[in-house]
Write an enzyme that holds these catalytic residues in place. Structure first.
Site, PDB file in Angstrom:
ATOM      1  CB  SER A 297       1.148   6.477 -16.899  1.00  0.00           C
ATOM      2  OG  SER A 297       0.499   7.166 -17.955  1.00  0.00           O
TER       3      SER A 297
ATOM      4  CD  GLU B  39      -1.407 -16.582   9.302  1.00  0.00           C
ATOM      5  OE1 GLU B  39      -0.456 -16.424  10.060  1.00  0.00           O
ATOM      6  OE2 GLU B  39      -1.532 -17.586   8.596  1.00  0.00           O
TER       7      GLU B  39
ATOM      8  CB  THR C 155     -13.735  -6.497  27.233  1.00  0.00           C
ATOM      9  OG1 THR C 155     -13.580  -6.936  28.584  1.00  0.00           O
ATOM     10  CG2 THR C 155     -15.209  -6.422  26.895  1.00  0.00           C
ATOM     11  CG  HIS C 156      -9.479  -5.367  28.388  1.00  0.00           C
ATOM     12  ND1 HIS C 156      -8.819  -4.162  28.278  1.00  0.00           N
ATOM     13  CD2 HIS C 156     -10.698  -5.092  28.921  1.00  0.00           C
ATOM     14  CE1 HIS C 156      -9.608  -3.199  28.747  1.00  0.00           C
ATOM     15  NE2 HIS C 156     -10.750  -3.735  29.132  1.00  0.00           N
TER      16      HIS C 156
ATOM     17  CE  LYS D  48       2.212 -24.567  11.984  1.00  0.00           C
ATOM     18  NZ  LYS D  48       2.151 -23.516  12.928  1.00  0.00           N
TER      19      LYS D  48
ATOM     20  CB  SER E 136       3.974 -26.744   8.177  1.00  0.00           C
ATOM     21  OG  SER E 136       5.371 -26.920   8.322  1.00  0.00           O
TER      22      SER E 136
ATOM     23  CE  LYS F 245      -3.252   7.711 -14.290  1.00  0.00           C
ATOM     24  NZ  LYS F 245      -3.586   8.956 -13.579  1.00  0.00           N
TER      25      LYS F 245
ATOM     26  CE1 TYR G 238      -2.677  15.330 -14.365  1.00  0.00           C
ATOM     27  CE2 TYR G 238      -0.824  16.440 -15.423  1.00  0.00           C
ATOM     28  CZ  TYR G 238      -1.445  15.281 -14.980  1.00  0.00           C
ATOM     29  OH  TYR G 238      -0.820  14.061 -15.158  1.00  0.00           O
TER      30      TYR G 238
HETATM   31  N1  ARG Z   1      -0.883  10.124 -17.826  1.00  0.00           N
HETATM   32  C1  ARG Z   1      -1.348  11.331 -17.273  1.00  0.00           C
HETATM   33  C2  ARG Z   1      -1.868  11.109 -15.857  1.00  0.00           C
HETATM   34  O1  ARG Z   1      -2.088  10.020 -15.516  1.00  0.00           O
HETATM   35  C3  ARG Z   1      -2.453  11.881 -18.111  1.00  0.00           C
HETATM   36  C4  ARG Z   1      -2.596  13.349 -18.006  1.00  0.00           C
HETATM   37  C5  ARG Z   1      -1.420  13.998 -18.630  1.00  0.00           C
HETATM   38  N2  ARG Z   1      -1.551  15.406 -18.657  1.00  0.00           N
HETATM   39  C6  ARG Z   1      -0.511  16.219 -18.874  1.00  0.00           C
HETATM   40  N3  ARG Z   1      -0.739  17.469 -18.849  1.00  0.00           N
HETATM   41  N4  ARG Z   1       0.697  15.766 -19.080  1.00  0.00           N
HETATM   42  O2  ARG Z   1      -2.025  11.984 -15.089  1.00  0.00           O
END
Ligand code: ARG
Length: 469
Positions: free
Chosen positions: A26, A294, A159-160, A287, A281, A329, A321
């Site tokens: 990551s 948009e 409206t509408h 244009k 354009s 993320k 977890y």
């Molecule tokens: N890169 C992981 C995440 O974004 C960090 C946590 C990793 N934890 C684990 N037990 N492998 O979630």
């Protein structure tokens, strides 16, 4: 520089598959958390020192090492890419060990990447929420400025998307001001729940070291610490709440965008976009396209997509977890970037828009938008509203057939429909009177809107000062 070693040596005898290693990584995106990861590590180091896990010398080495890492990252464009780590947490640890050796290996005592990543993300998001909130307030300011720049401008209300009743331009501005005000409040609500520290929950069951979590939280500016370690490492509600609050911001911006796009067409012709935020354009020389608006409208869809995406990712995950959570993320980062940029561009569009007041006034005075006034007029003369409504409907039909507006009909023509109609009907049908009668709180009369503008300025000033802006 060669690949940093995995964080798990002992248990494994075989090599990881190359494609899986890439898949698992990551660091390509979570390097955004670099600074907060180091900040949280600094605070954790202090916690370990007070708990007696680190000696003063070790903690000093760790502190200096982490600060050096921050500086190097700021000054060296290749700093991140020279060491292909799995994620930001392993990167920081690997860099630290590289710099200070053995003491660096002690920093991970009593914590896990699970509480680390949850802490980092909350720290990062807290700052983002503050920045986005500031941009929401900027957009609100621009709306108030725009209302004040055209105090007597009127336009048809719809409206509408059919002409309904005339409104003041400032009333339109204030409608969006209100939506953004609610968005600001929602972001502050989310911020409260974001600003709770998971660190000290370790992998899932809590830390076995005598770390003063409250002190670590204070050092990081958190309002408090999480109450349950299992929950703390697996909770991503705050990400979803953030995206939901941002979805409403985008929804509101997309409605501003749509109004502006329509009003800028030749057919409406109520306003002209500045060259700064329009495009031409490549083929059609005449244009002027509202690409800025948009795109804002389009990006709303992208943000909503992240909302359902993350809900689906988290649904049914067992405690605690799971690596699925790494998917949070990119969604959160993309939403924060998209909503921030959309707010900025919308503010620029509104700051530079030019109204065509004459044309708006003409449109507001046509299209039988005073028909309700006539029904109200008849009601004041003692005719039940439902009956008056029916009568006026017939008068409108008559006027349409003649190709004129209600106020263009002669008095005797009007009296055919009701003998109660007198000369004063023309005053009641005027644009000014139509607006003036909407004089209750929240209505579009000049006085009410002027008051509402003043109140809006005051509440915005309040919000700004409580945000320390
Ligand atoms: N890169 C992981 C995440 O974004 C960090 C946590 C990793 N934890 C684990 N037990 N492998 O979630």
């Amino acid at each position: 520089m060669s690949e940093s070693k995995n964080l798990w040596g002992g248990r494994f005898t075989g090599e990881a598959d190359q494609k899986f290693t890439e898949f698992n990584r990551s660091f390509g995106f979570d390097r955004k958390l670099f600074e907060v990861d180091v900040r949280a590590s600094l605070a954790h180091g202090e916690g370990l020192l007070s708990a007696g896990v680190l000696t003063w010398t070790e903690s000093e080495q760790i502190r200096n090492g982490l600060e050096t890492i921050l500086k190097r990252a700021a000054n060296d464009a290749c700093y991140f890419d020279e060491l292909p780590a799995e994620d930001v947490h392993s990167f920081v640890e690997a860099r630290l060990v590289q710099l200070i050796g053995d003491a660096g290996r002690k920093l991970h005592t009593g914590r896990s990447r699970n509480d680390q990543v949850a802490t980092d993300l909350r720290l990062w998001l807290r700052d983002e929420i503050d920045q986005i909130s500031e941009r929401v307030r900027d957009a609100q300011t621009v709306l108030l400025d725009l209302a004040e720049a055209y105090p007597s401008a009127v336009l048809p209300g719809y409206t509408h998307l059919q002409r309904a009743q005339p409104i003041l331009w400032a009333h339109w501005c204030l409608a969006y001001f209100e939506m953004l005000a609610r968005d600001g409040e929602r972001l502050m609500e989310v911020r409260k729940r974001v600003n709770v520290m998971p660190l000290g929950s370790a992998a899932l069951s809590g830390t076995s070291y005598n770390i003063d979590r409250e002190a670590v939280a204070r050092a990081l500016g958190f309002d408090g610490v999480s109450r349950n370690s299992l929950d703390a490492v697996s909770d991503r509600d705050f990400c979803i709440e953030f995206i939901a609050a941002c979805s409403l911001v985008m929804l509101h911006l997309s409605r501003i965008a749509e109004d502006i796009i329509i009003y800028a067409t030749t057919e409406f012709g109520f306003l002209e976009l500045s060259d700064r935020v329009a495009t031409g354009s490549s083929l059609m020389p005449q244009k002027k396209n509202p690409d800025s608006m948009e795109l804002v409208r389009g990006k709303a869809g992208r943000v909503f997509g992240h909302l359902s995406g993350l809900l689906a990712t988290l649904k049914g995950l067992p405690l605690a977890y799971n690596k699925d959570m790494q998917e949070d993320k990119e969604a959160v980062f993309d939403v924060a970037g998209t909503v921030g940029a959309s707010l900025e561009v919308t503010a620029t569009v509104l700051r530079n828009v030019r109204l065509r007041e004459e044309r708006m006034r003409e449109a507001a005075a046509r299209g039988y938008m005073n028909a309700t006034e006539l029904a109200d007029y008849l009601a004041r003369k003692g005719i039940a509203f439902r009956e008056g409504h029916e009568l006026v409907g017939r008068m409108v039909l008559h006027a349409i057939e003649r190709g004129v507006e209600l106020q263009d009909l002669a008095l005797d023509e009007l009296q055919v429909f009701s003998p109660l109609i007198e000369e004063d009907v023309y005053l009641a049908l005027s644009l000014e009177q139509t607006l003036a009668t909407k004089s209750q709180i929240g209505g579009t009369s000049l006085e009410r809107v002027a008051e509402a503008l003043e109140a809006a300025r005051a509440s915005l000033a309040d919000t700004k000062s409580s945000a320390g802006q």
